[in-house]
Motif scaffolding. Structure first.
Motif, PDB file in Angstrom:
ATOM      1  N   ARG A 234      22.781  18.901   8.598  1.00  0.00           N
ATOM      2  CA  ARG A 234      23.369  17.582   8.314  1.00  0.00           C
ATOM      3  C   ARG A 234      24.073  16.990   9.539  1.00  0.00           C
ATOM      4  O   ARG A 234      23.976  15.787   9.791  1.00  0.00           O
ATOM      5  CB  ARG A 234      24.313  17.684   7.122  1.00  0.00           C
ATOM      6  CG  ARG A 234      23.523  17.623   5.845  1.00  0.00           C
ATOM      7  CD  ARG A 234      24.229  18.157   4.637  1.00  0.00           C
ATOM      8  NE  ARG A 234      23.330  18.037   3.494  1.00  0.00           N
ATOM      9  CZ  ARG A 234      22.324  18.863   3.256  1.00  0.00           C
ATOM     10  NH1 ARG A 234      22.087  19.901   4.067  1.00  0.00           N
ATOM     11  NH2 ARG A 234      21.532  18.674   2.217  1.00  0.00           N
TER      12      ARG A 234
ATOM     13  N   GLU B 240      26.043  19.100  -2.844  1.00  0.00           N
ATOM     14  CA  GLU B 240      24.839  18.491  -2.284  1.00  0.00           C
ATOM     15  C   GLU B 240      24.439  17.195  -2.981  1.00  0.00           C
ATOM     16  O   GLU B 240      24.072  16.229  -2.322  1.00  0.00           O
ATOM     17  CB  GLU B 240      23.684  19.491  -2.433  1.00  0.00           C
ATOM     18  CG  GLU B 240      23.143  19.958  -1.134  1.00  0.00           C
ATOM     19  CD  GLU B 240      22.057  21.001  -1.318  1.00  0.00           C
ATOM     20  OE1 GLU B 240      22.411  22.162  -1.640  1.00  0.00           O
ATOM     21  OE2 GLU B 240      20.876  20.656  -1.140  1.00  0.00           O
TER      22      GLU B 240
ATOM     23  N   ASP C  96      32.285  17.407   5.032  1.00  0.00           N
ATOM     24  CA  ASP C  96      32.172  18.872   5.016  1.00  0.00           C
ATOM     25  C   ASP C  96      33.408  19.476   4.350  1.00  0.00           C
ATOM     26  O   ASP C  96      34.522  19.351   4.863  1.00  0.00           O
ATOM     27  CB  ASP C  96      32.066  19.317   6.485  1.00  0.00           C
ATOM     28  CG  ASP C  96      32.095  20.832   6.679  1.00  0.00           C
ATOM     29  OD1 ASP C  96      32.169  21.577   5.686  1.00  0.00           O
ATOM     30  OD2 ASP C  96      32.056  21.244   7.857  1.00  0.00           O
TER      31      ASP C  96
ATOM     32  N   SER D   9      25.234  23.040   6.949  1.00  0.00           N
ATOM     33  CA  SER D   9      26.039  22.068   7.690  1.00  0.00           C
ATOM     34  C   SER D   9      25.335  21.650   8.984  1.00  0.00           C
ATOM     35  O   SER D   9      25.342  20.482   9.368  1.00  0.00           O
ATOM     36  CB  SER D   9      27.410  22.649   8.024  1.00  0.00           C
ATOM     37  OG  SER D   9      28.156  22.870   6.839  1.00  0.00           O
TER      38      SER D   9
ATOM     39  N   ALA E 206      21.329  15.722  11.862  1.00  0.00           N
ATOM     40  CA  ALA E 206      20.668  14.490  11.420  1.00  0.00           C
ATOM     41  C   ALA E 206      21.526  13.272  11.758  1.00  0.00           C
ATOM     42  O   ALA E 206      21.025  12.242  12.227  1.00  0.00           O
ATOM     43  CB  ALA E 206      20.397  14.542   9.917  1.00  0.00           C
ATOM     44  N   SER E 207      22.820  13.377  11.535  1.00  0.00           N
ATOM     45  CA  SER E 207      23.685  12.234  11.815  1.00  0.00           C
ATOM     46  C   SER E 207      23.809  11.995  13.323  1.00  0.00           C
ATOM     47  O   SER E 207      23.795  10.851  13.793  1.00  0.00           O
ATOM     48  CB  SER E 207      25.068  12.433  11.181  1.00  0.00           C
ATOM     49  OG  SER E 207      25.770  11.213  11.151  1.00  0.00           O
TER      50      SER E 207
ATOM     51  N   THR F 196      24.337   8.538   7.008  1.00  0.00           N
ATOM     52  CA  THR F 196      23.972   9.898   7.446  1.00  0.00           C
ATOM     53  C   THR F 196      25.190  10.792   7.690  1.00  0.00           C
ATOM     54  O   THR F 196      25.046  11.978   7.975  1.00  0.00           O
ATOM     55  CB  THR F 196      23.158   9.885   8.759  1.00  0.00           C
ATOM     56  OG1 THR F 196      24.005   9.442   9.838  1.00  0.00           O
ATOM     57  CG2 THR F 196      21.942   8.980   8.656  1.00  0.00           C
ATOM     58  N   GLN F 197      26.372  10.235   7.596  1.00  0.00           N
ATOM     59  CA  GLN F 197      27.595  11.021   7.846  1.00  0.00           C
ATOM     60  C   GLN F 197      27.581  12.303   7.008  1.00  0.00           C
ATOM     61  O   GLN F 197      27.013  12.355   5.920  1.00  0.00           O
ATOM     62  CB  GLN F 197      28.820  10.208   7.454  1.00  0.00           C
ATOM     63  CG  GLN F 197      28.883   9.956   5.949  1.00  0.00           C
ATOM     64  CD  GLN F 197      30.170   9.279   5.555  1.00  0.00           C
ATOM     65  OE1 GLN F 197      31.107   9.929   5.160  1.00  0.00           O
ATOM     66  NE2 GLN F 197      30.197   7.958   5.671  1.00  0.00           N
ATOM     67  N   TYR F 198      28.284  13.325   7.529  1.00  0.00           N
ATOM     68  CA  TYR F 198      28.350  14.572   6.763  1.00  0.00           C
ATOM     69  C   TYR F 198      29.800  14.924   6.430  1.00  0.00           C
ATOM     70  O   TYR F 198      30.546  15.404   7.279  1.00  0.00           O
ATOM     71  CB  TYR F 198      27.666  15.708   7.531  1.00  0.00           C
ATOM     72  CG  TYR F 198      27.881  17.048   6.882  1.00  0.00           C
ATOM     73  CD1 TYR F 198      27.713  17.217   5.500  1.00  0.00           C
ATOM     74  CD2 TYR F 198      28.278  18.155   7.626  1.00  0.00           C
ATOM     75  CE1 TYR F 198      27.948  18.442   4.888  1.00  0.00           C
ATOM     76  CE2 TYR F 198      28.503  19.390   7.030  1.00  0.00           C
ATOM     77  CZ  TYR F 198      28.343  19.520   5.661  1.00  0.00           C
ATOM     78  OH  TYR F 198      28.577  20.723   5.056  1.00  0.00           O
TER      79      TYR F 198
ATOM     80  N   ILE G 219      28.493  14.701  -1.469  1.00  0.00           N
ATOM     81  CA  ILE G 219      28.054  14.127  -0.183  1.00  0.00           C
ATOM     82  C   ILE G 219      27.512  12.703  -0.371  1.00  0.00           C
ATOM     83  O   ILE G 219      27.969  11.775   0.308  1.00  0.00           O
ATOM     84  CB  ILE G 219      27.043  15.054   0.543  1.00  0.00           C
ATOM     85  CG1 ILE G 219      27.747  16.357   0.939  1.00  0.00           C
ATOM     86  CG2 ILE G 219      26.434  14.356   1.765  1.00  0.00           C
ATOM     87  CD1 ILE G 219      26.818  17.428   1.510  1.00  0.00           C
TER      88      ILE G 219
END
Ligand code: NAX
Length: 328
Positions: free
Chosen positions: A307, A216, A194, A304, A310-311, A190-192, A220
């Motif tokens: 995301r 996307e 960026d 951003s 979520a993480s 789940t990491q984002y 990612i």
């Protein structure tokens, strides 16, 4: 030369340990003028293998390696350590539920947190690589009430380095021209990663890429699933790159991040960017003399935000699970 620095490594007979120890001993972390004393922790059945690794360390005749001590008792191995790299963890095996994994690792990181609390040096810094890294760091931190919370970090530097590498490959830029990469959240799928604040030779990276679809659907997921891709290709999980990132993270923490740049580290949130206080979540941070500071004031757009949220929600779930298990 300066006085020796005591560095503990747990899981020292493991795959990552086999790459990490030789780089630590050769001066990659502290430079050629600082002697290093390695204190290596393993479980009892792995001590014999660890003796073999120590034989190889001896055989390298590293001028910077002052001494090596091995053992299976954290209260002995962590005695007086200035840096503890917690790499050893219980891997997820077949049939194991997530709760089982958290519980097995909880036992390890509660004991190690307590031992660090008792016997580590006053200036100790603790970096957790063993998975689930963020939550293991949280457990150790909560079990070490006399060590300031900011001394505990979890490793997202490998994700950070993977993101830089992918961006360089996409744009043809050199890795050295890429700055201000950020990994947000959990060291998990789940990491984002960026790139909206990242720069390539001073230009905004997302603008240089100019392709939201690639960010996307390609960038990612490639970064987030890189660990699985390496297992698929190599038949074993990433080890040398994880060791390298563990060194990068510790080196920058102790010796400082570069001017006009930052690094990604999972640290105890102070509430910045809406991440609940106390969760060990990855942020953009600058470092200096063993301290870190979360980079403030970055604009977070809707893409951003979703995301990151979520993480961070996953981290909150993990925290709730280990709270219910009585580990923190
Ligand atoms: P290995 O299974 O090769 O080695 C782990 C070692 O830890 C073993 O030798 C084991 O005996 C030891 N160990 C287990 N319990 C211990 C305890 N209580 N005290 C001391 N030692 C103990 O795993 P390896 O490939 O080296 O990976 C180590 C950890 O890093 C795993 O949890 C792995 O998931 C994690 N990783 C984290 C990454 C990150 O970016 N944060 C990336 C790489 C890696 O997957």
């Amino acid at each position: 030369s300066t006085s020796p620095v005591k560095v503990a490594v747990t899981g020292a007979a493991g795959q990552i340990g086999y790459s990490l120890l030789f780089r630590l001993a050769s001066g990659s972390l502290l430079g050629p003028d600082t002697p290093i004393q390695l204190r290596l922790l393993e479980i009892t059945p792995a001590l014999k293998a660890l003796e073999g690794v120590v034989m190889e360390l001896d055989d390298c005749a590293f001028p910077t390696l002052d001494s090596v001590e091995i053992g299976d008792d954290p209260n002995h191995i962590f005695d007086g350590v200035n840096l503890a790299l917690l790499v050893g963890a219980r891997p997820r095996t077949k049939g194991m539920e997530r709760g089982d994994l958290l519980e097995a690792n909880g036992a390890i990181f509660t004991a190690q947190g307590k031992a660090l609390n008792e016997v580590a040096a006053d200036d100790v810094r603790i970096g957790v690589t063993g998975n689930p890294a963020n939550t293991n760091a949280l457990i150790a931190m909560k079990n070490a009430p006399n060590i300031p919370a900011e001394r505990f970090t979890a490793l997202t530097r490998l994700d950070h380095n993977r993101a830089i590498s992918q961006l360089a490959a996409k744009t043809g830029a050199k890795v050295a021209d890429i700055s201000k990469m950020t990994i947000w959240g959990n060291h998990s799928a789940t990491q984002y990663p960026d790139i909206f604040h990242a720069e390539i030779a001073g230009r905004n990276a997302a603008e240089v890429v100019g392709d939201q679809g690639w960010i996307e659907n390609d960038f990612i997921p490639t970064v987030a699933k890189r660990g699985a891709a390496i297992i698929e290709a190599r038949g074993a999980s990433s080890a040398a790159s994880a060791a390298s990132a563990t060194i990068d993270a510790a080196r920058d923490w102790l010796r400082g991040s570069a001017e006009n740049d930052w690094v990604s580290m999972a640290v105890a949130s102070d509430g910045s960017y809406g991440v609940p206080e106390g969760l060990i979540s990855s942020f953009p941070v600058t470092t200096k003399n063993g301290d870190w500071e979360i980079v403030q004031g970055l604009e977070i757009d809707e893409f951003s935000r979703a995301r990151i949220d979520a993480s961070v929600a996953e981290l909150a779930e993990e925290r709730d699970a280990v709270t219910q298990l009585g580990l923190i």
